[in-house]
Motif scaffolding. Structure first.
Motif, mmCIF file in Angstrom:
data_model
loop_
_atom_site.group_PDB
_atom_site.id
_atom_site.type_symbol
_atom_site.label_atom_id
_atom_site.label_comp_id
_atom_site.label_asym_id
_atom_site.label_seq_id
_atom_site.Cartn_x
_atom_site.Cartn_y
_atom_site.Cartn_z
ATOM 1 N N PRO A 286 41.795 45.915 45.057
ATOM 2 C CA PRO A 286 40.544 46.058 45.821
ATOM 3 C C PRO A 286 40.035 47.493 45.881
ATOM 4 O O PRO A 286 38.816 47.730 45.760
ATOM 5 N N ASP A 287 40.939 48.470 46.069
ATOM 6 C CA ASP A 287 40.477 49.856 46.141
ATOM 7 C C ASP A 287 39.969 50.342 44.791
ATOM 8 O O ASP A 287 39.060 51.190 44.722
ATOM 9 N N GLU A 288 40.510 49.806 43.700
ATOM 10 C CA GLU A 288 40.027 50.188 42.374
ATOM 11 C C GLU A 288 38.622 49.633 42.146
ATOM 12 O O GLU A 288 37.746 50.322 41.585
ATOM 13 N N TYR A 289 38.421 48.401 42.572
ATOM 14 C CA TYR A 289 37.083 47.804 42.443
ATOM 15 C C TYR A 289 36.065 48.583 43.277
ATOM 16 O O TYR A 289 34.940 48.863 42.818
ATOM 17 N N GLU B 90 30.945 45.712 32.220
ATOM 18 C CA GLU B 90 31.536 46.945 32.746
ATOM 19 C C GLU B 90 32.853 46.654 33.452
ATOM 20 O O GLU B 90 33.832 47.401 33.307
ATOM 21 N N LEU B 91 32.880 45.555 34.208
ATOM 22 C CA LEU B 91 34.107 45.183 34.903
ATOM 23 C C LEU B 91 35.222 44.903 33.902
ATOM 24 O O LEU B 91 36.382 45.311 34.108
ATOM 25 N N ALA B 92 34.887 44.244 32.797
ATOM 26 C CA ALA B 92 35.880 43.972 31.757
ATOM 27 C C ALA B 92 36.423 45.278 31.181
ATOM 28 O O ALA B 92 37.636 45.435 30.989
ATOM 29 N N MET B 93 35.536 46.236 30.915
ATOM 30 C CA MET B 93 35.970 47.513 30.339
ATOM 31 C C MET B 93 36.874 48.270 31.300
ATOM 32 O O MET B 93 37.942 48.763 30.915
ATOM 33 N N TYR B 94 36.449 48.390 32.534
ATOM 34 C CA TYR B 94 37.273 49.118 33.501
ATOM 35 C C TYR B 94 38.621 48.425 33.702
ATOM 36 O O TYR B 94 39.653 49.081 33.848
ATOM 37 N N SER B 95 38.633 47.099 33.697
ATOM 38 C CA SER B 95 39.889 46.387 33.967
ATOM 39 C C SER B 95 40.922 46.656 32.887
ATOM 40 O O SER B 95 42.100 46.874 33.192
ATOM 41 N N GLN C 72 32.735 38.901 42.182
ATOM 42 C CA GLN C 72 33.305 39.183 40.869
ATOM 43 C C GLN C 72 34.825 39.012 40.896
ATOM 44 O O GLN C 72 35.488 39.399 41.866
ATOM 45 N N PRO C 73 35.403 38.490 39.798
ATOM 46 C CA PRO C 73 36.849 38.176 39.768
ATOM 47 C C PRO C 73 37.710 39.389 39.419
ATOM 48 O O PRO C 73 38.525 39.349 38.496
ATOM 49 N N PHE C 74 37.544 40.476 40.156
ATOM 50 C CA PHE C 74 38.256 41.707 39.800
ATOM 51 C C PHE C 74 39.769 41.542 39.891
ATOM 52 O O PHE C 74 40.530 42.107 39.090
ATOM 53 N N ALA C 75 40.244 40.780 40.887
ATOM 54 C CA ALA C 75 41.695 40.617 41.039
ATOM 55 C C ALA C 75 42.283 39.862 39.854
ATOM 56 O O ALA C 75 43.396 40.178 39.391
ATOM 57 N N GLU C 76 41.568 38.867 39.338
ATOM 58 C CA GLU C 76 42.047 38.110 38.189
ATOM 59 C C GLU C 76 42.145 38.987 36.942
ATOM 60 O O GLU C 76 42.901 38.679 36.013
#
Length: 749
Positions: free
Chosen positions: A26-29, A44-49, A17-21
C-alpha cells in the motif's frame, strides 16, 4: 477492459486498481501516486510493479550492497563496475573481459528445462549488451536431497535446459558446482555465469542519449510467455503445496539467440549502436526505463509497433512480457538503414518503436493514445529502499555450540577406509560427469581447463596465449553456522581455485541466494554475508564488479541455508603454463601447503558420517590465502609445479582421491603424526593446497615457501595404482573410481 490512458487517470482518479495482486505494498502504491500527482494508468502500474519488485529493484538489499562500493579495493583493472549489465575488467594486451552471475531459481523449479535454459539465455545477453562476444558459461547449482523424488524431477530438466541452450549457442560450459542438501527442497538454486571478451574500445553501455536518435527493438517477437516471470516469481515465497505458475516461465529459442548474438556483434563492429540494453527481467518496462534513465533526455515509444506473437496481448502484458531473445538499441538516424540491413541479413526482426526526446519523461503511446507518462528514473533507479529489521536468530548460539569435533570418529583402519569410500561416493563429492558430459566443454576450441579441474580456463588470444580462469564456490552449511565467515570462505575457496591453475585472481561477481527478507533472521544472515564478503574483497584486492540478489528462496516458513555463490575471475599470461589437478607422472613429490587444524564442523565428513550440522566453520586467514595464491602462481609461472589442487570439501582425502583419479596415478602418503587420522584426512581447514612437483624442483619450491613463510610439508610421492595411507589403510584406484563414478548415474541415469 477499455484502454486506460493518462487522460483517464486524470479524469477518473478513484478507479480501484489491483496493486496488491501485482506485488506492490500500500505505501508503494501511495508513493507512485505522489510521484505522478495522480493515480497511475494500468500500464504505468504494470511497469512500476515489475520494476519495483525485489528481483529488479534490490529494495531490501541496496543498503547492504553499498558496502561493495564503499569498501572497493584499489584496482586499476576495473573498467566498468556495479550498475551496468555486467562488470568489465582489463586483462592486458588491449583486451577487456566482462563477466557476471545471476539467478533463475524460482522459474527453474516451476519449469526446470525452460527455467534453466532461459537463465543461460538471459546472462548471455547481459554479456553481449556490454559489447563483448560471449565465450563461456558456468552453472553453480543447488538441489534438494539427491534421493528425493522431486530432485529427480527438477535436476534432469535443469541440466538438460542448461546443456540444450548452451550447446546450441556454441558456448562451452567450463565449470560450476552441484550441491545437494534438503534445505533446497522446493527451492533449487540455478545460478548462471557468462564471460565475454572484447577490446577496450568496444565497451557499450545501457543509455539513451541524443535527441532524435531512434529506439529499435530487435530479435524475437513478443509473446505471452514470461508475463511477470522472473520479476514476480523471484519476489515471493512458494507456498508449501509447491508452484502453480507455469505460464509465468519464459520459453527460450537458442537458435534465435545465436542469430541475435552474431547480428549484434556485427552491429557493434560497424559502430551503429549508441546505447543498448537486453530485454530480460521486466522486459520492455526495464529496457525502456533503464535506457531513458541512464541517458540525457527522455523517450517516446509507440507500443503498438512492437512485433507480437500473440495479437491479443494488452499494452500492460506487452510491457510486462519477458519473452526471450530480444534487445533494444538506440541508433542515430543516419545509421538506421544499415542497422536494418544487418538485421535482415541475420534474419532478425527489427522495428523502430520510438525515439529519444529532449524532455525528461518516458512517454508510451498505444494507437495514438498516451498510456504512460513517467519520470524514468523513478521507475528504473529510484524505487523503494527498505532498511529491513534484522536480528541474530535465537537458535544461532545453540547451533554453534553443537560442534562436530565431539562426534564419534573411525577407530580402526577398516573404519577409516569405509569412511573415505562413503565420502567419495556421497552425492556432493561424487564424480559429476553424468552432468558435465551433457555439456559441450570444448566448443570454439579455446577451452584450456574445464571440470573436473579447480577452475575453468579459456584462451582469449591465440598468438600470445593470454587467458582467463573462472571458479565459483559457496558453502551454505558454513554460512548457516556463521554467515560472515561463511561468505569469506566462499570467496577464499574460489580465489584459491583460480590460483591453483596459475592464474592471478582479479575480480569478483556474486549471486546472493537467501530466504525471505521479511524475516529478521534471514536479513541478519544477509547483512553478515555482505559485510563478510565486502571485508574479504577489500583485503584480497578483488573488487565486486556486479552480481545478483535472489530473495524469497523458501517454502512456507522454511528458508534455504544462506548461500552466497562467489565467482572469481583471474588472468594468466600464457595458458600453456597452466597447472592441472591430476597426478600425471610417477615419482612426483606431493607437498601439502598450509596448516591443518581440528576443523570438522560443517564438513562433508560431519554431513556424510553423522548427518550433522553444528559448530563453527573453519577459520579464515585472508593474508594466508593471498600468500598461498602468490606461491601457487609463481610455482606455475616458473615451471616448478606439475599439478595442484585446493583442499576444501572432504579435506586432504578427497583432494588426493581426485588428483589420483584425474591423473590416473596412485600415491603413497604419510599422515601427520601429531594429528588424529580423522582430522588429517577430513578436516576442511582453509588456506591449503596440495602440489605435485618434480624431484628436480622440490628444493627450489620448498625454499621459496620457507622464505615466504608458507608451511610446506612433504607428505608423499606419486606411485602405483593405489592410494596408500601408510600405516593406516590402502585402497585401489579401481575401487575408488567405482565408488566415485556410480552415484549420480545410479540416482539419475
Amino acid at each position: 477492459m477499455s484502454l486506460d490512458t493518462v487522460k483517464n487517470a486524470l479524469e477518473h482518479p478513484d478507479v480501484e486498481q489491483p496493486f496488491a495482486e501485482l506485488g506492490l505494498k500500500p505505501d508503494e502504491y501511495t508513493r507512485i501516486r505522489e510521484i505522478l500527482g495522480r493515480r497511475p494508468t494500468s500500464s504505468e502500474l504494470a511497469m512500476y510493479s515489475v520494476m519495483w519488485s525485489e528481483h529488479c529493484s534490490y529494495k531490501s538489499s541496496k543498503v547492504h550492497l553499498r558496502q561493495f562500493g564503499d569498501k572497493m579495493p584499489e584496482n586499476d583493472a576495473m573498467l566498468v563496475g556495479i550498475g551496468e549489465n555486467a562488470g568489465v575488467v582489463d586483462v592486458g594486451q588491449g583486451y577487456a573481459v566482462t563477466f557476471k552471475v545471476e539467478s533463475h531459481n524460482h522459474p527453474s523449479y516451476v519449469e526446470p528445462y525452460q527455467g534453466a535454459a532461459t537463465g543461460i539465455g538471459g546472462i548471455v545477453r547481459d554479456i553481449l549488451a556490454m559489447g563483448a562476444r560471449p565465450v563461456a558459461v558456468m552453472d553453480p547449482l543447488r538441489f534438494g536431497a539427491a534421493e528425493h523424488p522431486d530432485t529427480r524431477r527438477v535436476l534432469p530438466g535443469v541440466v538438460a535446459g542448461i546443456g540444450g541452450y548452451g550447446n546450441c549457442l556454441g558456448l562451452p560450459n567450463i565449470g560450476g558446482e552441484i550441491v545437494f542438501d534438503p534445505c533446497y527442497q522446493g527451492n533449487p538454486l540455478v545460478n548462471a555465469l557468462c564471460v565475454g571478451v572484447m577490446k577496450h574500445e568496444d565497451i557499450h553501455l545501457a543509455q539513451a542519449s541524443g535527441a532524435g536518435n531512434l529506439v529499435i527493438l530487435y530479435g524475437a517477437r513478443t509473446g505471452g510467455d514470461g508475463i511477470g516471470g522472473v520479476s514476480v516469481l523471484a519476489s515471493e515465497t512458494f507456498d508449501a503445496d509447491g508452484p502453480a505458475k507455469r505460464p509465468a516461465v519464459q520459453v527460450g529459442d537458442p537458435f534465435q539467440e545465436k542469430l541475435l548474438i552474431e547480428c549484434t556483434l556485427e552491429l557493434f563492429r560497424e559502430h551503429l549502436v549508441a546505447g543498448i540494453q537486453d530485454l530480460g527481467g521486466a522486459g520492455l518496462s526495464c529496457a525502456t526505463s533503464e535506457l531513458a534513465s541512464a541517458g540525457s533526455g527522455g523517450m517516446r515509444v509507440e507500443l503498438d509497433t512492437v512485433p507480437l506473437r500473440d495479437h491479443t496481448l494488452s499494452p500492460e502484458e506487452i510491457l510486462m512480457s519477458e519473452s526471450q531473445e530480444r534487445m533494444c538499441a538506440v541508433v542515430e538516424p543516419a545509421h538506421v538503414a544499415r542497422f536494418m540491413e544487418i538485421c535482415d541479413k541475420w534474419d532478425v526482426i527489427a522495428t523502430v518503436v520510438g525515439e529519444v526526446t529532449e524532455g525528461d519523461r518516458l512517454e508510451i503511446f498505444w494507437h495514438g493514445e498516451q498510456i504512460v507518462d513517467v519520470p524514468p528514473r523513478t521507475v528504473a533507479h529510484e524505487g523503494p529502499v527498505y532498511e529491513r529489521p534484522y536480528a541474530r536468530p535465537q537458535w544461532q548460539d545453540t547451533l554453534q555450540a553443537d560442534a562436530a569435533e565431539r562426534l564419534p570418529r573411525p577407530g580402526t583402519a577398516d573404519e577409516l577406509k569405509a569412511t573415505l569410500l562413503d565420502l567419495v561416493a556421497s552425492p556432493n563429492l561424487a564424480d559429476k560427469s553424468w552432468v558435465t558430459d551433457q555439456y559441450d566443454r570444448y566448443v570454439l576450441g579455446n577451452t584450456v581447463l574445464a571440470q573436473p579441474e579447480d577452475s575453468g580456463m579459456v584462451r582469449i588470444d591465440e598468438e600470445t596465449g593470454l587467458g582467463v580462469a573462472l571458479a565459483t564456490d559457496g558453502n551454505g552449511r558454513f554460512c548457516k553456522l556463521d554467515p560472515y565467515t561463511g561468505a569469506q570462505l566462499a570467496l577464499a575457496e574460489a580465489y584459491r581455485n583460480v590460483a591453483t591453475t596459475g592464474a592471478r585472481p582479479l575480480a569478483v561477481t556474486d549471486c546472493l541466494n537467501f530466504g525471505s527478507p521479511e524475516d529478521p533472521a534471514v536479513m541478519w544472515q544477509f547483512a553478515e554475508t555482505t559485510r563478510g564478503l565486502a571485508d574479504a574483497c577489500q583485503i584480497l584486492g578483488t573488487p565486486v564488479t556486479g552480481g545478483n540478489v535472489s530473495f524469497y528462496n523458501q517454502t512456507g516458513e522454511t528458508a534455504i541455508h544462506p548461500t552466497p555463490v562467489v565467482g572469481v575471475l583471474g588472468v594468466i599470461d600464457d595458458v600453456e603454463r597452466r597447472t592441472p589437478v591430476g597426478f600425471a607422472e610417477e615419482g612426483q613429490i606431493i607437498l601439502l601447503l598450509g596448516d591443518t587444524h581440528e576443523e570438522l564442523s560443517g564438513s562433508a565428513w560431519a554431513q556424510v558420517a553423522h548427518d550433522h550440522l553444528g559448530g563453527l566453520p573453519p577459520r579464515v586467514d585472508l593474508e594466508r590465502e593471498r600468500l598461498l595464491a602468490e606461491i601457487l602462481i609463481a610455482g606455475s609461472r616458473d615451471g616448478m609445479i606439475d599439478a595442484a589442487h585446493d583442499l576444501a570439501d572432504g579435506g586432504l582425502a578427497q583432494a588426493l582421491v581426485e588428483a589420483c583419479l584425474t591423473g590416473g596415478h596412485g600415491a603413497r602418503v604419510v599422515l601427520a603424526e601429531d594429528l588424529d587420522p580423522t582430522v588429517a584426512l577430513f578436516s576442511e581447514s582453509a588456506g591449503r593446497a596440495i602440489v605435485a612437483v618434480p624431484r628436480s624442483e622440490e628444493m627450489r619450491f620448498t625454499d621459496m615457501c620457507k622464505v615466504r613463510g608458507l608451511p610446506c610439508a612433504r607428505i608423499g610421492v606419486v606411485d602405483g595404482d593405489t592410494l596408500d595411507f601408510q600405516g593406516h589403510f590402502t585402497v585401489a584406484l579401481d575401487e575408488l573410481r567405482t565408488a566415485h563414478e556410480q552415484t549420480l548415474k545410479a540416482l539419475f541415469g
